[in-house]
Design a protein around this motif. Structure first.
Motif, PDB file in Angstrom:
ATOM      1  N   PHE A 162      -6.808  15.352  -1.828  1.00  0.00           N
ATOM      2  CA  PHE A 162      -6.992  14.278  -0.712  1.00  0.00           C
ATOM      3  C   PHE A 162      -6.296  12.713  -1.228  1.00  0.00           C
ATOM      4  CE2 PHE A 162     -10.486  13.569  -3.244  1.00  0.00           C
ATOM      5  CZ  PHE A 162     -10.697  11.979  -3.441  1.00  0.00           C
ATOM      6  N   ASP A 163      -5.925  11.966  -0.223  1.00  0.00           N
ATOM      7  CA  ASP A 163      -5.500  10.636  -0.402  1.00  0.00           C
ATOM      8  C   ASP A 163      -6.720   9.621  -0.643  1.00  0.00           C
ATOM      9  OD1 ASP A 163      -2.510  11.628  -0.652  1.00  0.00           O
ATOM     10  OD2 ASP A 163      -2.481  11.106   1.497  1.00  0.00           O
ATOM     11  N   HIS A 164      -6.831   9.072  -1.813  1.00  0.00           N
ATOM     12  CA  HIS A 164      -7.929   8.338  -2.050  1.00  0.00           C
ATOM     13  C   HIS A 164      -7.852   6.895  -0.834  1.00  0.00           C
ATOM     14  CE1 HIS A 164     -11.279   6.079  -3.630  1.00  0.00           C
ATOM     15  NE2 HIS A 164     -11.661   7.064  -4.438  1.00  0.00           N
ATOM     16  N   PRO A 165      -8.731   6.634  -0.177  1.00  0.00           N
ATOM     17  CA  PRO A 165      -8.739   5.626   0.697  1.00  0.00           C
ATOM     18  C   PRO A 165      -8.750   4.264   0.170  1.00  0.00           C
ATOM     19  CG  PRO A 165     -10.979   6.672   0.869  1.00  0.00           C
ATOM     20  CD  PRO A 165     -10.189   7.529   0.217  1.00  0.00           C
ATOM     21  N   ALA A 166      -9.406   4.200  -0.947  1.00  0.00           N
ATOM     22  CA  ALA A 166      -9.302   2.916  -1.674  1.00  0.00           C
ATOM     23  C   ALA A 166      -8.178   2.429  -2.167  1.00  0.00           C
ATOM     24  CB  ALA A 166     -10.652   2.733  -2.597  1.00  0.00           C
ATOM     25  N   VAL A 167      -7.061   3.405  -2.274  1.00  0.00           N
ATOM     26  CA  VAL A 167      -5.973   3.098  -2.905  1.00  0.00           C
ATOM     27  C   VAL A 167      -4.688   3.083  -1.833  1.00  0.00           C
ATOM     28  CG1 VAL A 167      -4.169   3.952  -4.828  1.00  0.00           C
ATOM     29  CG2 VAL A 167      -6.910   4.429  -4.935  1.00  0.00           C
ATOM     30  N   VAL A 173      -1.403   6.565  -7.744  1.00  0.00           N
ATOM     31  CA  VAL A 173      -2.529   7.383  -8.087  1.00  0.00           C
ATOM     32  C   VAL A 173      -3.352   7.449  -6.767  1.00  0.00           C
ATOM     33  CG1 VAL A 173      -2.751   6.441 -10.529  1.00  0.00           C
ATOM     34  CG2 VAL A 173      -3.881   5.149  -8.522  1.00  0.00           C
ATOM     35  N   ARG A 174      -2.576   7.200  -5.672  1.00  0.00           N
ATOM     36  CA  ARG A 174      -3.377   7.445  -4.249  1.00  0.00           C
ATOM     37  C   ARG A 174      -3.941   9.003  -4.118  1.00  0.00           C
ATOM     38  NH1 ARG A 174      -4.507   5.459   0.617  1.00  0.00           N
ATOM     39  NH2 ARG A 174      -4.207   6.889   2.373  1.00  0.00           N
ATOM     40  N   ARG A 175      -3.062  10.210  -4.701  1.00  0.00           N
ATOM     41  CA  ARG A 175      -3.093  11.286  -4.246  1.00  0.00           C
ATOM     42  C   ARG A 175      -4.247  11.830  -5.476  1.00  0.00           C
ATOM     43  NH1 ARG A 175      -3.537  14.455  -0.046  1.00  0.00           N
ATOM     44  NH2 ARG A 175      -3.308  16.854  -0.733  1.00  0.00           N
ATOM     45  N   HIS A 176      -5.196  12.600  -4.891  1.00  0.00           N
ATOM     46  CA  HIS A 176      -6.360  12.823  -5.802  1.00  0.00           C
ATOM     47  C   HIS A 176      -6.497  14.564  -5.666  1.00  0.00           C
ATOM     48  CE1 HIS A 176      -7.322   8.793  -6.682  1.00  0.00           C
ATOM     49  NE2 HIS A 176      -8.451   8.895  -7.449  1.00  0.00           N
ATOM     50  N   VAL A 177      -7.034  15.104  -6.958  1.00  0.00           N
ATOM     51  CA  VAL A 177      -7.553  16.317  -6.929  1.00  0.00           C
ATOM     52  C   VAL A 177      -9.156  16.497  -6.647  1.00  0.00           C
ATOM     53  CG1 VAL A 177      -5.623  17.398  -8.212  1.00  0.00           C
ATOM     54  CG2 VAL A 177      -7.730  16.401  -9.341  1.00  0.00           C
TER      55      VAL A 177
END
Length: 184
Positions: A162-167, A173-177
């Motif tokens: 997902f794309d982290h909503p706080a970034v 670093v927006r895309r997270h595993v």
């Protein structure tokens, strides 16, 4: 925050996971201002932001009896960071959930402390809190944390990356595993 009155709340062979103390503020602020430690976060934290984080984490432990504990080495008493469990504050696509997380000072890297402390946090989550699943997530490029997740036996759920909503949009670093662990 009530500091310096709390005994160790959890422990491993080499580490103590405990309530936060006044003496943790300075080394935690240094850790949060270290560009290497914070490489996979949107920004460094100011002293005020770091202290506010300690207040928030400590308050959760005080209220719930669990959370993101301060971690110290048993042999030296040195504060090295935090590890524990939290309910994410952001609106994430896979909520409700409890996450396991960690952040250690750079000189504590490479000794297995993150895995050791996180394993204890998972034990608390499953055995004491009765959770059926615990998640972990990090920026895609954070290979060190991803390796810890895999050492813990967590399994990547690539369909839930997902794309982290706080970034901010466009930040590296927006895309997270997302990794998951289910009760054994």
């Amino acid at each position: 925050m009530t500091r310096d009155r709390h005994p160790a709340v959890r422990g491993t062979e080499r580490l103590v996971l405990r309530q936060w103390r006044e003496g943790d503020l300075e080394p935690f602020a240094r850790l949060n201002a270290d560009p290497d430690v914070m490489r996979h976060f949107p920004s460094l934290l100011s002293r005020e932001q770091s202290d506010a984080m300690v207040d928030r984490l400590s308050g959760h432990i005080e209220a719930e009896g669990w959370g993101m504990w301060a971690v110290e080495r048993r042999d030296t008493g040195e504060f090295i960071g935090f590890t524990g469990l939290a309910v994410p504050r952001q609106d994430l696509p896979f909520q409700p959930c409890v996450e396991v997380g960690w952040r250690l000072a750079r000189d504590a890297w490479g000794h297995g402390y993150a895995s050791e402390a996180a394993r204890e946090a998972l034990r608390v989550g499953f055995d004491e809190l009765g959770l059926t699943e615990i998640v972990a997530f990090t920026a895609v490029a954070n290979s060190r944390s991803r390796a810890v997740m895999e050492r813990l036996g967590m399994v990547r759920d690539a369909a839930e990356d997902f794309d982290h909503p706080a970034v901010d949009v466009g930040h590296p670093v927006r895309r997270h595993v997302l990794y998951r662990s289910v009760r054994p």
